[in-house]
Structures are given as C-alpha cells and as structure tokens.
Design a protein around this motif. Sequence first.
Motif, PDB file in Angstrom:
ATOM      1  N   THR A   1     -11.640  -1.447  -5.516  1.00  0.00           N
ATOM      2  CA  THR A   1     -10.485  -0.828  -6.164  1.00  0.00           C
ATOM      3  C   THR A   1     -10.889   0.337  -7.068  1.00  0.00           C
ATOM      4  OG1 THR A   1     -10.599  -2.555  -7.860  1.00  0.00           O
ATOM      5  CG2 THR A   1      -9.013  -2.868  -6.081  1.00  0.00           C
ATOM      6  N   MET A   2     -12.049   0.217  -7.737  1.00  0.00           N
ATOM      7  CA  MET A   2     -12.509   1.320  -8.576  1.00  0.00           C
ATOM      8  C   MET A   2     -12.783   2.560  -7.726  1.00  0.00           C
ATOM      9  SD  MET A   2     -12.444   0.746 -11.789  1.00  0.00           S
ATOM     10  CE  MET A   2     -13.494   2.037 -12.411  1.00  0.00           C
TER      11      MET A   2
ATOM     12  N   ASP B   1      -2.199  10.556 -20.827  1.00  0.00           N
ATOM     13  CA  ASP B   1      -3.376   9.885 -20.283  1.00  0.00           C
ATOM     14  C   ASP B   1      -3.352   8.386 -20.580  1.00  0.00           C
ATOM     15  OD1 ASP B   1      -5.807   9.879 -18.901  1.00  0.00           O
ATOM     16  OD2 ASP B   1      -6.967  10.040 -20.739  1.00  0.00           O
ATOM     17  N   ILE B   2      -2.961   8.029 -21.789  1.00  0.00           N
ATOM     18  CA  ILE B   2      -2.875   6.613 -22.151  1.00  0.00           C
ATOM     19  C   ILE B   2      -1.865   5.893 -21.268  1.00  0.00           C
ATOM     20  CG2 ILE B   2      -2.164   5.001 -23.967  1.00  0.00           C
ATOM     21  CD1 ILE B   2      -3.226   7.138 -25.974  1.00  0.00           C
ATOM     22  N   LEU B   3      -0.693   6.504 -21.074  1.00  0.00           N
ATOM     23  CA  LEU B   3       0.349   5.874 -20.254  1.00  0.00           C
ATOM     24  C   LEU B   3      -0.103   5.717 -18.807  1.00  0.00           C
ATOM     25  CD1 LEU B   3       3.575   7.712 -21.505  1.00  0.00           C
ATOM     26  CD2 LEU B   3       2.777   5.432 -22.119  1.00  0.00           C
ATOM     27  N   LEU B   4      -0.716   6.770 -18.261  1.00  0.00           N
ATOM     28  CA  LEU B   4      -1.035   6.756 -16.836  1.00  0.00           C
ATOM     29  C   LEU B   4      -2.280   5.953 -16.508  1.00  0.00           C
ATOM     30  CD1 LEU B   4      -0.567   9.412 -14.230  1.00  0.00           C
ATOM     31  CD2 LEU B   4      -2.903   8.577 -14.512  1.00  0.00           C
ATOM     32  N   GLU B   5      -3.363   6.153 -17.248  1.00  0.00           N
ATOM     33  CA  GLU B   5      -4.620   5.518 -16.873  1.00  0.00           C
ATOM     34  C   GLU B   5      -4.548   3.992 -16.978  1.00  0.00           C
ATOM     35  OE1 GLU B   5      -7.019   7.047 -15.456  1.00  0.00           O
ATOM     36  OE2 GLU B   5      -6.283   9.078 -15.780  1.00  0.00           O
ATOM     37  N   THR B   6      -3.959   3.476 -18.066  1.00  0.00           N
ATOM     38  CA  THR B   6      -3.907   2.022 -18.215  1.00  0.00           C
ATOM     39  C   THR B   6      -3.023   1.390 -17.147  1.00  0.00           C
ATOM     40  OG1 THR B   6      -2.139   2.327 -19.852  1.00  0.00           O
ATOM     41  CG2 THR B   6      -4.368   2.050 -20.688  1.00  0.00           C
ATOM     42  N   SER B   7      -1.858   1.960 -16.925  1.00  0.00           N
ATOM     43  CA  SER B   7      -0.945   1.414 -15.911  1.00  0.00           C
ATOM     44  C   SER B   7      -1.480   1.635 -14.507  1.00  0.00           C
ATOM     45  CB  SER B   7       0.440   2.062 -16.043  1.00  0.00           C
ATOM     46  OG  SER B   7       0.985   1.827 -17.320  1.00  0.00           O
ATOM     47  N   GLY B   8      -2.089   2.792 -14.271  1.00  0.00           N
ATOM     48  CA  GLY B   8      -2.608   3.103 -12.944  1.00  0.00           C
ATOM     49  C   GLY B   8      -3.739   2.187 -12.535  1.00  0.00           C
ATOM     50  N   MET B   9      -4.690   1.954 -13.450  1.00  0.00           N
ATOM     51  CA  MET B   9      -5.797   1.061 -13.124  1.00  0.00           C
ATOM     52  C   MET B   9      -5.300  -0.350 -12.881  1.00  0.00           C
ATOM     53  SD  MET B   9      -8.748   2.160 -12.588  1.00  0.00           S
ATOM     54  CE  MET B   9      -9.449   0.528 -12.655  1.00  0.00           C
ATOM     55  N   SER B  10      -4.374  -0.808 -13.717  1.00  0.00           N
ATOM     56  CA  SER B  10      -3.825  -2.160 -13.553  1.00  0.00           C
ATOM     57  C   SER B  10      -3.119  -2.289 -12.205  1.00  0.00           C
ATOM     58  CB  SER B  10      -2.844  -2.456 -14.698  1.00  0.00           C
ATOM     59  OG  SER B  10      -2.221  -3.701 -14.508  1.00  0.00           O
ATOM     60  N   ALA B  11      -2.299  -1.296 -11.854  1.00  0.00           N
ATOM     61  CA  ALA B  11      -1.583  -1.344 -10.579  1.00  0.00           C
ATOM     62  C   ALA B  11      -2.551  -1.294  -9.402  1.00  0.00           C
ATOM     63  CB  ALA B  11      -0.598  -0.172 -10.487  1.00  0.00           C
TER      64      ALA B  11
ATOM     65  N   GLY C   1       8.000  -6.243 -24.779  1.00  0.00           N
ATOM     66  CA  GLY C   1       7.879  -7.405 -23.900  1.00  0.00           C
ATOM     67  C   GLY C   1       8.429  -7.122 -22.515  1.00  0.00           C
ATOM     68  N   PRO C   2       9.316  -7.994 -22.012  1.00  0.00           N
ATOM     69  CA  PRO C   2       9.847  -7.812 -20.650  1.00  0.00           C
ATOM     70  C   PRO C   2      10.766  -6.588 -20.515  1.00  0.00           C
ATOM     71  CG  PRO C   2      10.941  -9.642 -21.755  1.00  0.00           C
ATOM     72  CD  PRO C   2       9.815  -9.232 -22.637  1.00  0.00           C
ATOM     73  N   ARG C   3      11.153  -5.959 -21.643  1.00  0.00           N
ATOM     74  CA  ARG C   3      12.035  -4.787 -21.579  1.00  0.00           C
ATOM     75  C   ARG C   3      11.266  -3.482 -21.392  1.00  0.00           C
ATOM     76  NH1 ARG C   3      13.969  -3.670 -26.080  1.00  0.00           N
ATOM     77  NH2 ARG C   3      12.789  -5.094 -27.407  1.00  0.00           N
ATOM     78  N   GLN C   4       9.928  -3.562 -21.377  1.00  0.00           N
ATOM     79  CA  GLN C   4       9.142  -2.326 -21.245  1.00  0.00           C
ATOM     80  C   GLN C   4       9.308  -1.732 -19.851  1.00  0.00           C
ATOM     81  OE1 GLN C   4       4.659  -3.018 -20.742  1.00  0.00           O
ATOM     82  NE2 GLN C   4       5.345  -4.941 -21.681  1.00  0.00           N
ATOM     83  N   PRO C   5       9.083  -0.416 -19.710  1.00  0.00           N
ATOM     84  CA  PRO C   5       9.279   0.245 -18.408  1.00  0.00           C
ATOM     85  C   PRO C   5       8.374  -0.336 -17.324  1.00  0.00           C
ATOM     86  CG  PRO C   5       9.009   1.854 -20.174  1.00  0.00           C
ATOM     87  CD  PRO C   5       8.669   0.531 -20.756  1.00  0.00           C
ATOM     88  N   HIS C   6       8.824  -0.211 -16.077  1.00  0.00           N
ATOM     89  CA  HIS C   6       8.023  -0.622 -14.934  1.00  0.00           C
ATOM     90  C   HIS C   6       6.757   0.240 -14.865  1.00  0.00           C
ATOM     91  CE1 HIS C   6       7.036  -0.935 -10.561  1.00  0.00           C
ATOM     92  NE2 HIS C   6       7.400  -2.193 -10.764  1.00  0.00           N
ATOM     93  N   ALA C   7       5.692  -0.307 -14.262  1.00  0.00           N
ATOM     94  CA  ALA C   7       4.410   0.416 -14.177  1.00  0.00           C
ATOM     95  C   ALA C   7       4.580   1.802 -13.557  1.00  0.00           C
ATOM     96  CB  ALA C   7       3.415  -0.406 -13.372  1.00  0.00           C
ATOM     97  N   SER C   8       5.426   1.906 -12.514  1.00  0.00           N
ATOM     98  CA  SER C   8       5.616   3.208 -11.864  1.00  0.00           C
ATOM     99  C   SER C   8       6.259   4.217 -12.806  1.00  0.00           C
ATOM    100  CB  SER C   8       6.466   3.051 -10.601  1.00  0.00           C
ATOM    101  OG  SER C   8       7.778   2.600 -10.923  1.00  0.00           O
ATOM    102  N   ASN C   9       7.172   3.749 -13.680  1.00  0.00           N
ATOM    103  CA  ASN C   9       7.806   4.660 -14.634  1.00  0.00           C
ATOM    104  C   ASN C   9       6.830   5.091 -15.731  1.00  0.00           C
ATOM    105  OD1 ASN C   9      10.305   4.971 -13.469  1.00  0.00           O
ATOM    106  ND2 ASN C   9      11.235   3.247 -14.528  1.00  0.00           N
ATOM    107  N   LYS C  10       5.949   4.187 -16.139  1.00  0.00           N
ATOM    108  CA  LYS C  10       4.933   4.564 -17.132  1.00  0.00           C
ATOM    109  C   LYS C  10       4.052   5.688 -16.568  1.00  0.00           C
ATOM    110  CE  LYS C  10       4.536  -0.023 -19.267  1.00  0.00           C
ATOM    111  NZ  LYS C  10       3.630  -1.183 -19.467  1.00  0.00           N
TER     112      LYS C  10
ATOM    113  N   LEU D   1       0.825  -1.212   0.000  1.00  0.00           N
ATOM    114  CA  LEU D   1       0.000   0.000   0.000  1.00  0.00           C
ATOM    115  C   LEU D   1       0.858   1.261   0.000  1.00  0.00           C
ATOM    116  CD1 LEU D   1      -3.009  -0.599   2.433  1.00  0.00           C
ATOM    117  CD2 LEU D   1      -3.099  -0.024   0.002  1.00  0.00           C
ATOM    118  N   ARG D   2       2.040   1.186   0.624  1.00  0.00           N
ATOM    119  CA  ARG D   2       2.905   2.374   0.712  1.00  0.00           C
ATOM    120  C   ARG D   2       3.315   2.880  -0.673  1.00  0.00           C
ATOM    121  NH1 ARG D   2       4.605  -0.862   5.111  1.00  0.00           N
ATOM    122  NH2 ARG D   2       3.989   0.064   7.104  1.00  0.00           N
ATOM    123  N   PRO D   3       3.823   2.010  -1.566  1.00  0.00           N
ATOM    124  CA  PRO D   3       4.133   2.525  -2.910  1.00  0.00           C
ATOM    125  C   PRO D   3       2.886   2.952  -3.671  1.00  0.00           C
ATOM    126  CG  PRO D   3       4.384   0.137  -2.847  1.00  0.00           C
ATOM    127  CD  PRO D   3       4.231   0.605  -1.425  1.00  0.00           C
ATOM    128  N   TYR D   4       1.744   2.320  -3.343  1.00  0.00           N
ATOM    129  CA  TYR D   4       0.533   2.708  -4.057  1.00  0.00           C
ATOM    130  C   TYR D   4       0.143   4.154  -3.753  1.00  0.00           C
ATOM    131  CZ  TYR D   4      -4.053   3.065  -5.978  1.00  0.00           C
ATOM    132  OH  TYR D   4      -5.131   3.500  -6.714  1.00  0.00           O
TER     133      TYR D   4
END
Length: 499
Positions: free
Chosen positions: A439-440, A416-426, A362-371, A293-296
């Motif tokens: 969660t919503m 918005d595309i970078l943040l919303e998709t990664s943010g909702m997933s995280a 693939g696995p080389r894509q940025p971490h969710a926090s960086n997106k 929860l802390r990183p969230y």
Amino acid sequence: MSHSTAGTESAPPPPEDDHAFFGQPRGLMTLSGLEVWERFSFLGMQAILVLFFADTVANGGMDMDPGTAASVSAAYGTLVYLVSVAGGWLADRILGSYRAVLYGGILIACGHYSMAVPTDAMTWVGLGLISAGTGLLKPNVASMVGKLYRTDDERRDAGFALYYMGINIGAFAGPLITGWLGEHVSWHWGFSAAAVGMTLGLIQYVVGRRHLAGRKHAAEFALAPDAMRRAVRLIIGGTVVVALVATALALAGWLTMDRFVDVLTLVSVIAPVVYFVVMFRSPRVTAEERGRLRPYIVLFLGSVVFNFILFQAYSTMMLLASTNARTEILGFTFPASWYASALGAFEVALAPVVAAVWARMGPRQPHASNKIAFGVILGGLSFLLMVLPTSGHADDTYRMAAWWIVGSYLLLGLGDILLETSGMSATTKLAPKAFASQTMALWFLSLALANGIQAQIVKLYGEVSNPAYFGVNGAIAVAAGVAMIAAAPWLKRTMHPVH
C-alpha cells in the motif's frame, strides 16, 4: 524453531521501554529522531536546490533558467518516489527494515557530503545517492513505527501523531540552517549542513537500535536463498548496465537533461497505470475489492493534483520568493529559502488542532473523500492567492509583502494535513488484501506522478506571466476538488465501509 528465530530476530526491547517516551515505546524516540534529521537534511537541501540551480556560476550556482531549474528539481523528486517503491520490496524480501533504513541513511549522508564538493559532477552524484538512499529509508521507517505496537494498542494513533510531528519539526528546522548558510556563505555549505544533520540522525538510530521492537537480521518475507542470490545479481547487474548505457548516451549527446526529465515523467505515468491494471486483473483480488479500487483511483488522482501544488512550495514558490517577495519582517532580514520553513511550522501547529476537531465531531466529521477534496481545494486556493500580489505590475521588479507567501503556505499546510492523513488511511483500507503489504508503494506512486507532471508544467514558469501560471494551475486544482465533492455520494457508497 527457537534456533531459527534466534538467528533472525534480535532480543526484544526491555520491558521498561514500553512507556518511556511520553507514555509511548522508547523506540518511537529513536525513529522520530531519525525522521527529524532525515527531513532536516532532505527538505533543507530541497529548499535551496532550485535556488542553487538558478543562481549564476559566479555565485556558485549552475546558471539554469528558472523553468529548467524547477523542472530538474521536480525530476529529482520523481526519482526519489519511484525508487521508494523498490525500497519497500527490498526491505520485505532481501534486507529487512532495519538494514534498509540504515543503508538508506548512509547513502543519503554520502549524497549530501558529495554535494558539499563544489563541482557539477559531484552535485549529480550526490543527487543520485540521495535518491537511492531516500528510496530505501522513507517507506520503511513508518513500518518500523507500526511494529512498536500491538494491533489493538490504543496508543498507536497518538504514537504516529508524535512521529509525524517529528517529521514536521525537521521540515521546519532544515531550511532555516541550510538556507542561511546557502545564501550567506555558499550553497555547498548549505549542503554540508544537510550532511551533518543526516549523520546525527544515523548515529542516534544505531545507538538506539536495541529499543526497536521486531528488529530482524533478515527480511520478514525473505526470498529463498537461490532466488535471493539471483535477485541480488540481477539488481547489481541491472544497475551497472543502466549506468553504463546512460553514460554512453550522455557522452554521445543523446541523453540531455531535458530528455532525462522526459523519461522520468513517462515512467511516473506508466508505473501507476501498470500497477492498477495488475490489481484489477489479479485473480487474488475479489469482486468486492475490485469495486473498492474504482473510488480509490479518484482519491489517487486527488493526491496527484494536490501534491503537484504542494511540491512547488520548494520550486516555483522558492523562485518567486527569491525574486519578487520581501525578505524582511518587522525590520528583520532573512534568506528567501526560510519561507519553506513556514510550511513545516504550520503543520506542526495545525495537526493537533485538526485532530482535536475530528475527535470532537466524532461520527459527524466529513467522509474521507471530502477531507481529501477539501485538501485539494486548499492547495488550489494557495496558488490562486498568489494571483493578487503578482498582478498589475509594469515589470518584474516589484516586491510583495512576506505575508502573501506565508498565507499561501498556511493554506498548503492545512491542505496537506487534511489530505495526507485521510489519504494514507484510505489507501490501507481500500487496497486489496493480496496487495496489503504494497500500500505504501501505491501511495508513493501518486507522489511520483505529481512530481513527474510538475517536471513538465514548471517549464512554463518564467515563460508565461506569474498571474497566469499560478491562476490556471490553482483553478484546475480547485475544480478537481469541487468535482470530488460532487462525486461524494458515489464515493461514499462504493468506498463502504471506509468512512
């Protein structure tokens, strides 16, 4: 058991439905169609709302100064997302998703029809109805999309991609219609177009209801009958009491518009704080979940910073476009509110490109926090870009080229595309299991807080110079994004196994 099930759940969709819509379930077309029209009406109305507030009474507006117009518009957004938290609970415990969406859509349509009536009182009634309706509809449509698929269905991600494309098609088309009617005929004709759009969405939703998998006649986690009756009485009684108290305070001159905005901002700050405290202290949350929860909280704040910028695409940026941007491209003249359509157009065009890039990396894509951090930085850059065309003018009569605002919206759309998709997933992966169904609500609270903060900051618009306003806000957002990137090693370690 079979008798009970029959009483609560409708017949499943026909087998041929499963691949009837571009290889996706037929119900996806029903829900995507509803979202096209809901976003058409919601964002179409929002694109002209701040202009209507700021226009003169002689032109059919409400003659607010620009800062107040933007503040009231942001307060409306705050209310929408605060109510959305309650909307998810009502669907889970009392109404069921199908009925929550249906009743929400009806309230939205009634709200837009109310705003079509050219009186101040009906404008406020309409905004209240739209807030309540959107709060019921918005958090529950996405959950209905999820119910169309089995957990292990590989088509799920592609289905959600089509669904979000529908959202952005509505976001693109809405301002084109409402903006033209609002600026060339009357603001209330623009609101009427939003009403017709929502009505069309409701019609196709009801007609296509048999294609919706898991459509129940009762709530999925319904309260016991006695508890439900008590809850309904409390909700109705509480609503009546709040309405009466608010009316009395308004008539007494205490509840002014400024104070109402301040109250909403205060609630938007308190609500997420309480939510996080409850999760941290809950005995149902394990030590491992508490650690995630802390990183969230960092990601949550990143969402707040970005959406603070994004939501101004429909407030301060609209005001700037109406007064200081050319509304002509290649000899074609268009309403200032059409700039809002650029945001939806860019998101429709860029979403498949971003998805393809991530798939290729693939696995080389940025971490969710960086997106998410990249999205926040792009949001800040969209405001910093506006410093250039607004600087160096002797007065406010200048007109910047259209491409400046279009370029700003390009950066915003990509962010918005970078943040919303990664943010909702995280959000879905980091939330404790005991709070998984909420969660919503947690995500909507970040949007409510962004609007609540915006409702205060935008009061400075028109009071300070445009370069200072956009420059300071943009710089703060960029700094927040850079800080998130600097914290990436800690975020990656504490967010594990989220990538």
